[in-house]
Design a protein around this motif. Structure first.
Motif, short mmCIF file in Angstrom:
data_model
loop_
_atom_site.label_atom_id
_atom_site.label_comp_id
_atom_site.label_asym_id
_atom_site.label_seq_id
_atom_site.Cartn_x
_atom_site.Cartn_y
_atom_site.Cartn_z
N LEU A 31 7.48 1.59 2.96
CA LEU A 31 8.42 1.96 4.01
C LEU A 31 8.17 1.16 5.29
O LEU A 31 9.12 0.79 5.98
CB LEU A 31 8.36 3.46 4.29
CG LEU A 31 8.92 4.35 3.20
CD1 LEU A 31 8.64 5.82 3.51
CD2 LEU A 31 10.40 4.12 2.99
N CYS A 32 6.92 0.89 5.60
CA CYS A 32 6.61 0.07 6.78
C CYS A 32 7.20 -1.33 6.64
O CYS A 32 7.80 -1.86 7.58
CB CYS A 32 5.09 -0.07 6.96
SG CYS A 32 4.25 1.43 7.42
N LEU A 92 -3.20 7.97 6.62
CA LEU A 92 -3.63 8.31 5.27
C LEU A 92 -5.12 8.64 5.21
O LEU A 92 -5.57 9.38 4.32
CB LEU A 92 -3.29 7.17 4.31
CG LEU A 92 -1.80 6.97 4.06
CD1 LEU A 92 -1.54 5.64 3.36
CD2 LEU A 92 -1.21 8.12 3.27
N CYS A 93 -5.88 8.11 6.16
CA CYS A 93 -7.31 8.42 6.25
C CYS A 93 -7.57 9.66 7.09
O CYS A 93 -8.72 9.99 7.40
CB CYS A 93 -8.06 7.23 6.85
SG CYS A 93 -8.11 5.78 5.78
N GLN A 120 -8.54 4.51 0.22
CA GLN A 120 -7.40 4.03 1.00
C GLN A 120 -7.48 2.52 1.24
O GLN A 120 -6.47 1.84 1.26
CB GLN A 120 -7.29 4.79 2.33
CG GLN A 120 -6.90 6.24 2.17
CD GLN A 120 -5.58 6.41 1.42
OE1 GLN A 120 -4.67 5.60 1.53
NE2 GLN A 120 -5.50 7.49 0.65
N LEU A 121 -8.70 2.00 1.41
CA LEU A 121 -8.86 0.55 1.53
C LEU A 121 -8.37 -0.15 0.26
O LEU A 121 -7.71 -1.18 0.32
CB LEU A 121 -10.33 0.17 1.77
CG LEU A 121 -10.89 0.34 3.16
CD1 LEU A 121 -12.40 0.10 3.16
CD2 LEU A 121 -10.21 -0.57 4.15
N GLU A 162 -2.91 6.04 -8.86
CA GLU A 162 -2.33 7.38 -8.80
C GLU A 162 -1.96 7.80 -7.38
O GLU A 162 -1.36 8.84 -7.16
CB GLU A 162 -3.29 8.39 -9.42
CG GLU A 162 -3.45 8.22 -10.91
CD GLU A 162 -4.54 9.09 -11.51
OE1 GLU A 162 -5.17 9.88 -10.79
OE2 GLU A 162 -4.77 8.95 -12.73
N SER A 163 -2.29 6.97 -6.42
CA SER A 163 -2.05 7.30 -5.02
C SER A 163 -0.57 7.14 -4.66
O SER A 163 0.11 6.24 -5.13
CB SER A 163 -2.89 6.38 -4.13
OG SER A 163 -2.53 6.56 -2.79
N SER A 164 -0.11 8.02 -3.80
CA SER A 164 1.27 7.93 -3.31
C SER A 164 1.35 7.07 -2.05
O SER A 164 2.43 6.87 -1.50
CB SER A 164 1.82 9.32 -3.02
OG SER A 164 1.04 9.93 -2.00
N ALA A 165 0.23 6.53 -1.61
CA ALA A 165 0.19 5.75 -0.37
C ALA A 165 1.07 4.50 -0.43
O ALA A 165 1.58 4.06 0.60
CB ALA A 165 -1.25 5.36 -0.05
#
Length: 185
Positions: free
Chosen positions: A131-132, A151-152, A75-76, A122-125
Motif C-alpha cells: 500500500l505504501c 508493525l514492530c 519484521q526485518l 505467513e505475515s500480512s505485512a
C-alpha cells in the motif's frame, strides 16, 4: 425440422484475436529473453538474493543488533523480502524477468526449509508495504519506515522508522547495482 450450416452462427471476437496476439507476443519476448541470456541472469539473481537474504553477514549490514529481537527480526525479514521483490520489479527490464527472479528467490528460500522464511511468508505485512508503494508520494521510503515501525509496535519511534527506511533503500540500491552489473540486454 432440418438445419443447414447457414443456420449456425459462429461468433468471433476481436478480443480473442487481440488476446492471442498478446500471448504470442509474450511467448516471442520470453524466447528472446532466453536466447540473449536474460532469463538465466534473472534466475541467478533471484538465487543470489536468497542466499544473502538471511545470512549472518547481511544481518550485520542491514540492522543494528537491537532489531534482532524475535518479534522485530521477523519484521526485518518481511521488509527485506518485500524490498527485494519491489527492486526486482523496478529494475529488471521486463515483468517476465521480474517474475523469473522472484520465483527463483522464493524457490531457493523455500528449499532452505527455514522456519523463519515460513513465518515471513505467513505475515500480512506485505500488504501494508504494498500500500505504501502503491500510494506513491514524495517519500515512499519514509512511508515504508513508518509502516515498519508500526508493525514492530513502535509507531512514531524514529529509530524504527529510520531502520525501515534504511533497509528499504539499501535493498533497492544493492539490487539496482546488481541488475546494472549483469548488463541485461
Amino acid at each position: 425440422m432440418s438445419y443447414e450450416d447457414n443456420d449456425i452462427k459462429i461468433f468471433s471476437s476481436k478480443k480473442s484475436d487481440a488476446s492471442d496476439n498478446d500471448i504470442l507476443s509474450m511467448v516471442e519476448n520470453l524466447n528472446e529473453q532466453r536466447q540473449n541470456g536474460n532469463t538465466q541472469k534473472a534466475e541467478s539473481l533471484g538465487y543470489a538474493l536468497a542466499t544473502v537474504a538471511f545470512s549472518d553477514e547481511t544481518k550485520a549490514e542491514i540492522a543494528d543488533p537491537r532489531f534482532f529481537a524475535p518479534e522485530t527480526y521477523a519484521q526485518l525479514g518481511v521488509l527485506f523480502l518485500f524490498s527485494a521483490e519491489a527492486a526486482l520489479n523496478y529494475f529488471l527490464p521486463s515483468a517476465q524477468l521480474s517474475t523469473i527472479a522472484i520465483t527463483a528467490l522464493h524457490k531457493q528460500l523455500g528449499e532452505m526449509e527455514s522456519e523463519f522464511y515460513k513465518n515471513v511468508m505467513e505475515s500480512s505485512a506485505y500488504s501494508f508495504y504494498y500500500l505504501c508503494v502503491r500510494k506513491g508520494g514524495e517519500d515512499v521510503a519514509t512511508d515504508i519506515g513508518k509502516t515498519f515501525a508500526m508493525l514492530c509496535k513502535q509507531e512514531g519511534n524514529e529509530d524504527y522508522i529510520n531502520q525501515g527506511r534504511s533497509l528499504y533503500n539499501m535493498v533497492l540500491h544493492e539490487v539496482e547495482k546488481e541488475v546494472t552489473s549483469l548488463a541485461f540486454k
